[in-house]
Design an enzyme around this catalytic site. Structure first.
Site, short mmCIF file in Angstrom:
data_model
loop_
_atom_site.label_atom_id
_atom_site.label_comp_id
_atom_site.label_asym_id
_atom_site.label_seq_id
_atom_site.Cartn_x
_atom_site.Cartn_y
_atom_site.Cartn_z
N GLY A 1 4.19 51.50 29.22
CA GLY A 1 3.76 52.49 28.22
C GLY A 1 2.25 52.46 28.02
O GLY A 1 1.59 53.49 27.98
N ASN B 1 17.60 54.97 28.83
CA ASN B 1 19.05 55.04 28.60
C ASN B 1 19.75 56.10 29.44
O ASN B 1 20.89 55.91 29.86
CB ASN B 1 19.38 55.16 27.12
CG ASN B 1 18.85 56.40 26.47
OD1 ASN B 1 17.87 56.98 26.94
ND2 ASN B 1 19.47 56.84 25.41
N GLU C 1 18.30 51.80 13.86
CA GLU C 1 18.91 52.09 15.15
C GLU C 1 19.05 50.79 15.94
O GLU C 1 18.05 50.15 16.26
CB GLU C 1 18.02 53.08 15.90
CG GLU C 1 18.64 53.55 17.19
CD GLU C 1 17.73 54.51 17.96
OE1 GLU C 1 16.54 54.20 18.14
OE2 GLU C 1 18.23 55.56 18.40
N ILE C 2 20.29 50.40 16.26
CA ILE C 2 20.52 49.14 16.98
C ILE C 2 20.49 49.38 18.48
O ILE C 2 20.01 48.58 19.25
CB ILE C 2 21.87 48.52 16.55
CG1 ILE C 2 21.84 48.25 15.03
CG2 ILE C 2 22.14 47.24 17.33
CD1 ILE C 2 23.16 47.78 14.44
N GLU D 1 11.58 63.82 21.07
CA GLU D 1 13.02 63.55 21.00
C GLU D 1 13.16 62.06 20.71
O GLU D 1 13.00 61.24 21.60
CB GLU D 1 13.69 63.87 22.35
CG GLU D 1 13.62 65.32 22.75
CD GLU D 1 14.63 66.17 21.99
OE1 GLU D 1 15.60 65.63 21.45
OE2 GLU D 1 14.41 67.39 21.94
N CYS E 1 21.10 57.90 21.92
CA CYS E 1 20.35 58.38 20.75
C CYS E 1 21.29 59.06 19.76
O CYS E 1 21.04 59.05 18.56
CB CYS E 1 19.25 59.33 21.20
SG CYS E 1 19.83 60.61 22.32
N GLY F 1 12.12 58.96 23.36
CA GLY F 1 12.07 57.51 23.20
C GLY F 1 12.19 57.17 21.74
O GLY F 1 12.68 57.97 20.93
N SER F 2 11.71 56.00 21.38
CA SER F 2 11.88 55.53 20.00
C SER F 2 10.92 56.25 19.06
O SER F 2 9.86 56.74 19.46
CB SER F 2 11.64 54.02 19.94
OG SER F 2 10.31 53.75 20.30
N THR F 3 11.29 56.26 17.79
CA THR F 3 10.45 56.91 16.78
C THR F 3 9.09 56.22 16.70
O THR F 3 8.05 56.89 16.58
CB THR F 3 11.19 56.89 15.43
OG1 THR F 3 12.37 57.70 15.57
CG2 THR F 3 10.33 57.46 14.30
N LYS G 1 5.99 59.97 33.56
CA LYS G 1 5.99 58.50 33.47
C LYS G 1 7.39 58.06 33.04
O LYS G 1 7.76 58.18 31.88
CB LYS G 1 4.97 57.97 32.46
CG LYS G 1 4.83 56.46 32.59
CD LYS G 1 4.65 55.76 31.29
CE LYS G 1 5.84 55.13 30.67
NZ LYS G 1 6.57 54.08 31.35
N PRO H 1 12.72 57.56 28.52
CA PRO H 1 13.28 56.24 28.19
C PRO H 1 14.23 55.76 29.28
O PRO H 1 14.42 56.43 30.29
CB PRO H 1 14.05 56.53 26.90
CG PRO H 1 14.60 57.89 27.13
CD PRO H 1 13.60 58.64 27.97
N GLN I 1 15.42 41.76 26.43
CA GLN I 1 14.84 42.09 25.12
C GLN I 1 15.84 42.89 24.27
O GLN I 1 16.05 42.61 23.09
CB GLN I 1 13.56 42.89 25.36
CG GLN I 1 12.76 43.14 24.12
CD GLN I 1 11.63 44.15 24.37
OE1 GLN I 1 11.57 44.80 25.42
NE2 GLN I 1 10.75 44.28 23.41
P1 NAD Z 1 10.56 53.44 24.02
O1 NAD Z 1 9.99 54.26 22.92
O2 NAD Z 1 10.38 51.97 23.99
O3 NAD Z 1 9.98 53.91 25.43
C1 NAD Z 1 10.10 55.24 25.88
C2 NAD Z 1 9.02 55.51 26.91
O4 NAD Z 1 7.75 55.46 26.25
C3 NAD Z 1 8.95 54.49 28.04
O5 NAD Z 1 8.66 55.17 29.25
C4 NAD Z 1 7.80 53.60 27.63
O6 NAD Z 1 7.17 52.94 28.70
C5 NAD Z 1 6.88 54.61 26.99
N1 NAD Z 1 5.88 54.04 26.06
C6 NAD Z 1 5.95 52.88 25.37
N2 NAD Z 1 4.83 52.72 24.63
C7 NAD Z 1 4.05 53.81 24.85
C8 NAD Z 1 2.78 54.23 24.36
N3 NAD Z 1 2.08 53.49 23.49
N4 NAD Z 1 2.27 55.41 24.78
C9 NAD Z 1 2.98 56.18 25.65
N5 NAD Z 1 4.18 55.82 26.16
C10 NAD Z 1 4.71 54.65 25.76
O7 NAD Z 1 12.10 53.83 24.09
P2 NAD Z 1 13.23 53.20 25.02
O8 NAD Z 1 13.55 51.83 24.50
O9 NAD Z 1 12.89 53.38 26.44
O10 NAD Z 1 14.46 54.20 24.70
C11 NAD Z 1 15.25 54.07 23.57
C12 NAD Z 1 14.84 55.06 22.49
O11 NAD Z 1 14.90 56.38 23.00
C13 NAD Z 1 15.82 55.04 21.31
O12 NAD Z 1 15.08 55.05 20.11
C14 NAD Z 1 16.58 56.35 21.47
O13 NAD Z 1 17.12 56.87 20.29
C15 NAD Z 1 15.56 57.25 22.07
N6 NAD Z 1 16.19 58.39 22.76
C16 NAD Z 1 16.18 59.62 22.15
C17 NAD Z 1 16.80 60.71 22.74
C18 NAD Z 1 16.80 62.08 22.10
O14 NAD Z 1 17.20 63.04 22.75
N7 NAD Z 1 16.36 62.21 20.86
C19 NAD Z 1 17.43 60.55 23.99
C20 NAD Z 1 17.42 59.30 24.60
C21 NAD Z 1 16.78 58.21 23.97
#
Ligand code: NAD
Length: 497
Positions: free
Chosen positions: A219, A163, A392-393, A261, A295, A239-241, A186, A161, A341
């Site tokens: 993505g 952040n 999650e904001i 994660e 996160c 990344g996001s859930t 990626k 992600p 966004q």
């Molecule tokens: P996101 O899910 O939008 O994107 C994360 C990554 O996934 C990016 O590289 C994106 O291009 C890719 N992606 C998007 N769609 C995809 C698909 N269909 N297939 C494969 N890859 C795809 O998340 P974000 O906005 O970049 O980051 C914020 C999120 O990350 C928050 O929900 C945050 O809680 C989470 N996060 C979690 C942790 C942890 O350790 N649990 C740490 C940091 C961030």
């Protein structure tokens, strides 16, 4: 904001994929332009990759894995390379930190700390590389021995992600490399710079070509193709859930292992007997650090009713001293929001909060700064059903809820679909012990916040994901076990009699 301006000061960095040891353009020739979220200037470009680029990177990683140019080395040699990366990260932190700060919008001081933190993780993983070993079963009879080998899982796809671009990558990559895997990364399309820069550092540290590859882009198609690819053995995703669920679905056809994660809506719980000076500081850190794009942020502040009024007043007084502004200013504690966004999403939640809860601090965009800046914001009188209490904001927005007693606190803390982190502020060991056992989350902080030594495992439960990073267990995620049973043929017992 003047998004789309050409850079006035620093030259625009023109960056590339890194495939099989070479910097290459996207096969389509398309590029993504990155504008600094703090002032709208064009700072970097990198390729807009597609499935062809992913296929090239995966075949390079697969070839490197199969010919054992990396996995066949001794762990001591692999450890040397990882440690050399750590040394380079710590020595050259300033340039990487500048890149990270400009692309994410986070304060430069914070980005500098993060690059050094990443260096520390590489150092820890270098030590762990030499500790990988299997097991033996010598109790199966005098003529039989079983050995359990711990082998690299193969080709790993890493999707990260925006952040914490370098830190999140460093919570995965050195462990995958320590295990002997080959990797295709990626990074986020918003913050790919430090991942691409890391490729050169790995090369200088002695990593053979093809073992580490980077494909930049969106993505879909880049991440999605990686998740579907039959030659990728494991996807490690942060990344996001919602995206995590899409990746699990995309990887199902090839039965890949996944490490997830994901997001959080983490409770930060203040008991009346806490050291309130420390708790106020921890509550503010929990929501302004990384502009709340964290996160593990403490976005759900649960305060014992008996001190709620006094605590809120202290929060407001302290928050009034927190400087929001130019990431290059060393006094800024809160920088810019990463993208338009994300900025609009946060402002939408603030408007939702204003409808049903009481706004007691902030609540607006900062219009006299040139980029995407938002005031740290506090809502009180928040009820558990509101979207600002449940979703999650990922911005500097705190929702304050109150509780009466310890059972109430535990119930409220667990009233979420997530389970990433939690914190408890109390002077009572009994309260700390009960709450730490009761809360369903991957990490529980007691009288501290966002404290993640490289030695300890991190990861989530419930819809915050599964798998563990950091710490001793991290390497195991990138290994498979193979059992070898060896029989003395002189005492072999024939099946056919
Ligand atoms: P996101 O899910 O939008 O994107 C994360 C990554 O996934 C990016 O590289 C994106 O291009 C890719 N992606 C998007 N769609 C995809 C698909 N269909 N297939 C494969 N890859 C795809 O998340 P974000 O906005 O970049 O980051 C914020 C999120 O990350 C928050 O929900 C945050 O809680 C989470 N996060 C979690 C942790 C942890 O350790 N649990 C740490 C940091 C961030």
């Amino acid at each position: 904001m003047n998004a789309g301006k050409k850079s006035s000061a620093a030259p625009v960095r023109k960056m590339h994929h890194f495939i099989n040891g070479r910097a290459v353009q996207a096969s389509s020739g398309n590029v993504i332009e990155r504008f600094a979220p703090s002032n709208g200037e064009l700072i970097s470009t990198w390729p807009e990759g597609d499935a062809d680029d992913v296929n090239a990177a995966v075949s390079a990683a697969k070839a490197a894995y199969l010919d054992k140019r990396w996995s066949g080395l001794s762990a001591a040699r692999r450890s040397d390379v990882l440690r050399a990366v750590s040394v380079r990260l710590k020595a050259n932190f300033a340039e990487l930190a500048m890149m990270e700060s400009m692309e994410t919008g986070k304060p430069l001081t914070q980005a500098s700390d993060e690059v050094k933190w990443a260096g520390d993780i590489w150092d820890f993983a270098a030590g762990q590389a030499r500790a990988i070993h299997g097991d033996s079963h010598s109790n199966l009879g005098g003529d039989k021995l079983a050995i359990v080998l711990r082998e690299p899982v193969g080709v790993v796809g890493i999707i990260t992600p925006w952040n914490y671009p370098l830190v999140v990558l460093s919570q995965k990559l050195p462990y995958a490399l320590a295990a002997g895997c080959s990797v295709v990364v990626k990074p986020s399309e918003l913050t790919s710079g430090t991942t691409i820069a890391l490729a050169r550092i790995l090369e200088q540290a002695g990593l053979p070509s093809g073992v580490f590859n980077v494909v930049t882009g969106y993505g879909n198609p880049v991440g999605k193709t990686l998740a579907e690819h039959p030659d990728v053995d494991l996807i490690s995703f942060t990344g996001s859930t919602a995206t995590g669920k899409a990746i699990i679905a995309a990887s199902a056809a090839t039965l890949k292992r996944t490490i997830m994660e994901l997001g959080g809506k983490n409770p930060n719980i203040i008991f009346a007997d806490a050291n309130l000076d420390a708790a106020v500081d921890g509550a503010i850190k929990g929501i302004v650090y990384n502009a709340g794009a964290e996160c593990c942020s403490g976005s759900r502040l649960l305060v014992q009713s008996s001190i709620a009024e006094e605590f809120t007043k202290r929060l407001k007084d302290r928050l009034a001293t927190v400087k929001v502004g130019d990431p290059m200013n060393k006094d800024s504690k809160v920088g810019a929001i990463v993208s338009k966004q994300q900025y609009e999403k946060i402002l939408h939640y603030i408007e939702e909060g204003k409808k049903s809860a009481k706004l007691v601090f902030g609540g607006s965009a900062i219009k006299d700064l040139p980029g995407f800046f938002i005031e740290p914001t506090i809502f009180t009188g928040v009820t558990p059903d509101l979207s600002i209490a449940r979703e999650e904001i990922f911005g500097p927005v705190m929702s304050v809820l109150t509780f009466d007693d310890i059972d109430d606190a535990a119930r409220l803390a667990n009233d979420t679909l997530y389970g990433l982190s939690s914190a408890i502020w109390t002077g009572s060991i009994d309260t700390a012990l009960f709450m730490a056992r009761e809360i369903r989350s991957g990490i529980v902080w007691v009288n501290t916040f966002l404290d993640v030594p490289s030695e300890v495992p991190i990861g989530g439960v419930r819809q915050s994901g599964f798998g563990r990073e950091n710490g001793r267990m991290a390497i195991e995620e990138f290994c498979v076990l193979k059992t070898v049973v060896i029989q003395d043929s002189r005492t072999y017992s024939p099946y056919l009699g």
